[in-house]
Design a protein around this motif. Sequence first.
Motif, short mmCIF file in Angstrom:
data_model
loop_
_atom_site.label_atom_id
_atom_site.label_comp_id
_atom_site.label_asym_id
_atom_site.label_seq_id
_atom_site.Cartn_x
_atom_site.Cartn_y
_atom_site.Cartn_z
N VAL A 142 -8.63 29.89 60.78
CA VAL A 142 -8.01 28.60 60.45
C VAL A 142 -9.05 27.67 59.86
N THR A 143 -8.74 27.09 58.70
CA THR A 143 -9.69 26.21 58.03
C THR A 143 -9.29 24.75 58.23
N THR A 144 -10.29 23.90 58.38
CA THR A 144 -10.03 22.47 58.55
C THR A 144 -9.81 21.77 57.22
N VAL A 145 -10.31 22.37 56.12
CA VAL A 145 -10.33 21.69 54.84
C VAL A 145 -10.28 22.71 53.71
N VAL A 178 -5.45 28.96 54.92
CA VAL A 178 -6.15 28.07 54.00
C VAL A 178 -5.14 27.12 53.36
N HIS A 179 -5.62 25.98 52.91
CA HIS A 179 -4.72 24.94 52.40
C HIS A 179 -5.48 24.04 51.43
N GLY A 180 -4.79 23.04 50.90
CA GLY A 180 -5.37 22.20 49.86
C GLY A 180 -5.73 20.81 50.29
N THR A 181 -5.84 20.57 51.59
CA THR A 181 -6.11 19.21 52.05
C THR A 181 -7.18 19.23 53.14
N GLY A 182 -7.23 18.18 53.97
CA GLY A 182 -8.23 18.08 55.03
C GLY A 182 -9.31 17.07 54.73
N CYS A 183 -9.36 16.58 53.46
CA CYS A 183 -10.32 15.55 53.09
C CYS A 183 -9.67 14.71 51.99
N GLY A 184 -10.37 13.66 51.54
CA GLY A 184 -9.78 12.78 50.55
C GLY A 184 -8.54 12.11 51.08
N MET A 185 -8.55 11.80 52.38
CA MET A 185 -7.41 11.21 53.04
C MET A 185 -7.89 10.25 54.12
N VAL A 214 -12.98 27.51 60.88
CA VAL A 214 -14.06 27.36 59.92
C VAL A 214 -13.91 26.03 59.17
N GLY A 215 -14.93 25.20 59.24
CA GLY A 215 -14.94 23.96 58.50
C GLY A 215 -16.11 23.93 57.53
N LEU A 216 -16.14 22.92 56.66
CA LEU A 216 -17.30 22.72 55.81
C LEU A 216 -18.37 21.95 56.57
N GLY A 217 -17.95 20.81 57.16
CA GLY A 217 -18.88 20.03 57.97
C GLY A 217 -18.79 18.54 57.75
N CYS A 218 -18.42 18.12 56.53
CA CYS A 218 -18.42 16.69 56.22
C CYS A 218 -17.03 16.14 55.94
N GLU A 219 -15.99 16.94 56.20
CA GLU A 219 -14.62 16.57 55.85
C GLU A 219 -14.05 15.52 56.81
N VAL A 220 -12.93 14.94 56.40
CA VAL A 220 -12.24 13.97 57.25
C VAL A 220 -11.68 14.65 58.50
N MET A 221 -11.06 15.81 58.33
CA MET A 221 -10.51 16.56 59.47
C MET A 221 -11.65 17.30 60.16
N GLN A 222 -12.36 16.59 61.01
CA GLN A 222 -13.54 17.15 61.66
C GLN A 222 -13.17 18.24 62.67
#
Length: 521
Positions: A142-145, A178-185, A214-222
């Motif tokens: 599952v991805t956060t962003v 995977v999805h197209g959001t999680g940041c820029g919000m 799995v996240g990137l690290g700097c996204e809004v959806m921490q």
Amino acid sequence: MLNLEKDNKLQGVGRDSDRKVLRLNPQDNVLIALQDLPANAELVGCDCTTQSPVPRGHKIASQPIASGANVVRYGQIIGQAKCEILPGAHVHSDNLGMGDHKQDYAHASAAVPLEPITDGRTFMGYHRADGRVGTRNYVGIVTTVNCSGSVARFITEAAERAGLLAQFPNIDGIVPIVHGTGCGMSGVNEGYETLFRTLSGYAQHPNFGGILLVGLGCEVMQLQDLVGGQPIRPDGILRYMTIQNEGGTRRTIERGLDQLQGILAEANKAERARAPVSEITVGMQCGGSDGYSGITANPALGYASDLLVRRGGTTILSETSEIYGAEHLLTRRAENAEIGEKLIERVVWWEDYCARNGGEMDNNPSPGNKRGGLTTILEKSLGAVAKGGMAPLSGVYKFAEKIDRKGFVFMDSPGFDPCSVTGQVASGANLIVFTTGRGSVSGYQPTPCIKLSTNSEMYARLSEDMDLNCGDIVTDGISVEAKGEELFELLIRVASGEKTKSEELGFGGVEFVPWQIGAVM
């Protein structure tokens, strides 16, 4: 369930000897064409002939309808005549439009409990630590962003190349979510809360035996916000990491494979065991609807829904924008006024949502729906609500909100099928049943999807994608009840491991579509 003449059966009343047309309710002033009809075809039921060619599934006026008068199908108003309509005329977009459709909601006035069925029916499922039962045993990444989506796929592909699953025969597969959001919000608004519920619901889903976040690290959806102060999964089979902390793509893939090894080993310990059918939760959907949807597949699904609810199970109706104009049929079946009012709150929210975004609630049906014979959102909604059977409405939930009670419930969602199903799965649906008249090809890992065709012609064309033909309700005189029983038995088999057509074809990799509400910043 909307009455088809009486007792929910196609009795033949209103048909001619060649089965050209069907009257659904004695109050109707339209008939439904059961075959492509030429001009001047004689019709029993209105003592007239068709004024022009009428395609199968479309409506024909059975009596004079004055300009501005109500057009009635299923015994319910589906719109108003734009002009005078003569008997035998094709009733469609050129002469049928939307008018005032306000209804008396009469909250909880017709909530009649269904008689329980105590026959002890069971299925073979995966018992989870939180008490729920899965119908499949996948491992999810599952991805956060969106930024971690490719890496999640890379980990999955690397595991497949390494033959990792061969070591774990009880695992159905690895599913990257995977999805197209999680940041820029915004991190504090309704859109964030909706995404949070969706990702949390998937991470906890009973069809997943284990999860790698799995996240990137700097996204809004921490990632740490999702994990929170307590374990998402009571079984503890959850690992998490961020690409930035791991040191980039290659190292994250390596660490991901290492983590997967442990997750798979734990998840593989699960084995199917007998469970009561009360642990089945079915998300009910329709897409690519046609003029037969409210006659065949949707009522059959409604009957199967009642059979499951009567045995203690749960069914979820959704697509708020596609019950619009038929919501009064649900509010009357609400167990109490509070539940009915909660449904209307969601309808009002949608009216405001559309107004804010320059849309209209009645900007529907789609071009495909219209080609199939549906004209107004009222007509489409009345057919869609038939999926809900006759059980009392026991709850109303927000998109992806965890279903916490048994029975027939409603979950708010858009009418866009992948998005709506995503919410139902996040809410806990461990089976999806999808009715379609025009044809639909999709799947929704980790939840198996059963496809029902509304008409026999489409079933013949797309038989490799359809699991059950409901068109024989019209073509062969099969009763709605018999088809509902057939579907109920199919539900149990699929819940116990029988693969659906969409599973055999490998669908489910791109249909995770969270509802993105609010500004992209």
